[in-house]
Write an enzyme that holds these catalytic residues in place. Structure first.
Site, PDB file in Angstrom:
ATOM      1  CE1 TYR A  81       1.707   5.011  -3.997  1.00  0.00           C
ATOM      2  CE2 TYR A  81       0.188   3.161  -4.049  1.00  0.00           C
ATOM      3  CZ  TYR A  81       1.482   3.646  -4.076  1.00  0.00           C
ATOM      4  OH  TYR A  81       2.537   2.771  -4.182  1.00  0.00           O
ATOM      5  CB  SER A  82      -5.404  10.553  -2.505  1.00  0.00           C
ATOM      6  OG  SER A  82      -6.651  11.103  -2.778  1.00  0.00           O
ATOM      7  CB  CYS A 132      -3.659   0.437  -2.284  1.00  0.00           C
ATOM      8  SG  CYS A 132      -3.854   2.131  -2.823  1.00  0.00           S
ATOM      9  CB  CYS A 142      -9.521   4.521   1.347  1.00  0.00           C
ATOM     10  SG  CYS A 142      -7.805   4.875   1.790  1.00  0.00           S
ATOM     11  CG  ASP A 144      -1.892   1.131   1.309  1.00  0.00           C
ATOM     12  OD1 ASP A 144      -2.268   1.650   0.246  1.00  0.00           O
ATOM     13  OD2 ASP A 144      -2.284   1.534   2.420  1.00  0.00           O
ATOM     14  CB  SER A 145       0.204   4.819  -0.358  1.00  0.00           C
ATOM     15  OG  SER A 145      -0.894   4.881   0.554  1.00  0.00           O
TER      16      SER A 145
HETATM   17  N1  DGL Z   1      -4.888   3.008   1.235  1.00  0.00           N
HETATM   18  C1  DGL Z   1      -5.020   3.366  -0.117  1.00  0.00           C
HETATM   19  C2  DGL Z   1      -6.388   3.072  -0.677  1.00  0.00           C
HETATM   20  O1  DGL Z   1      -6.981   2.073  -0.314  1.00  0.00           O
HETATM   21  C3  DGL Z   1      -4.340   4.637  -0.576  1.00  0.00           C
HETATM   22  C4  DGL Z   1      -4.483   5.869   0.226  1.00  0.00           C
HETATM   23  C5  DGL Z   1      -3.587   6.951  -0.332  1.00  0.00           C
HETATM   24  O2  DGL Z   1      -2.383   6.817  -0.253  1.00  0.00           O
HETATM   25  O3  DGL Z   1      -4.122   7.926  -0.862  1.00  0.00           O
HETATM   26  O4  DGL Z   1      -6.896   3.750  -1.524  1.00  0.00           O
END
Ligand code: DGL
Length: 261
Positions: free
Chosen positions: A41-42, A73, A184, A9-10
């Protein structure tokens, strides 16, 4: 034979998925990688997310022969899965918002999708809504700040409740909203706080258990190659001043140490 599973994940959010998988399959080697060099990552572009996915799997696979990769993620899974499956000869499991179960469980047929800015705008997600939630009103909130708040809670155990309230304010005045999708992997971490702010919501749904079931199913049908044993381990992609605290979180989650790739 113990399978080797990479979960990435990020940030720390993917630990919510790792937790569910580990409960179901304790007898596996786990590698948890968080891409803190690119967190969050958003709002990252789709091509950047694909490049990061390839980079991470490539780096880890050189160190550990993998049986399965879990993209823990939603933001990445909604774009990177076809490339990973084409490029690597491994099973890849993605995490996508639980739209189908939410539509099934909602009595009022009014559901909220709480996800990152990227995820709420993905075509993949719209297709899920069109296929499984046609009869529902789907209210979407895409937030990068919420990812940061959840990451902060995991690292410091504190939540800025004012900021949290601002993010979901429009839903507080919607009495019909009875189901919220935590789209998320960071968001189960602030579920308790969300429940307090949205008392009308009866169901908060995340994808953790479904992913664990999918991983278990795929591993049953797969021949696991013999390999030398190693400790469960975590990797990050950037060394920051928080590295010791982050390593402690990893150790608390059953990972032996935190290294850098
Ligand atoms: N936990 C991730 C998701 O399920 C990414 C969150 C992020 O880094 O923006 O989307």
């Amino acid at each position: 034979m113990k399978p080797t599973i990479l979960i990435y994940d990020s940030g720390m959010g993917g630990l919510t998925i790792y937790d569910e998988i580990r409960k179901k399959i304790p007898n596996a080697y786990y590698i948890y990688c968080f891409d803190n060099a690119y967190f969050p990552y958003s709002e990252k572009s789709e091509s950047e997310l694909v490049a990061r996915a390839e980079h991470i799997v490539q780096k880890i696979i050189k160190k550990h022969p993998l049986d399965l990769v879990v993209v823990a993620c939603n933001t990445a899974s909604t774009v990177v899965l076809p490339t990973l499956r084409k490029k690597f000869d491994i099973e890849v499991v993605g995490t996508v918002p639980a739209i189908k179960p939410a539509a099934q469980i909602s009595q009022t047929k009014t559901i909220g999708l709480l996800a990152t800015k990227g995820t709420v705008n993905r075509r993949y997600v719209q297709e899920l809504i069109d296929s499984y939630a046609k009869e529902c009103v789907v209210e979407k909130i895409g937030s990068t700040t919420l990812v940061e708040l959840a990451e902060q809670k995991m690292q410091t155990n504190t939540v800025d409740s004012e900021k949290l309230q601002e993010i979901i304010a429009t839903w507080q005045s919607n009495p019909k909203l009875d189901t919220v999708i935590l789209g998320c992997t960071h968001f189960p971490v602030v579920k308790k706080e969300l429940q307090q702010l949205l008392p009308q919501v009866k169901n908060f749904i995340d994808s953790g258990k479904a992913i664990a079931n999918r991983v278990e199913f795929l591993l049953k049908t797969k021949k696991i190659a013999e390999k030398s044993s190693f400790d469960n381990i975590a990797y990050c992609t950037k060394v920051t001043k928080n590295i010791k605290d982050q390593e402690n979180i990893m150790i608390k989650n059953g990972l032996k140490r935190l290294d850098f790739i």
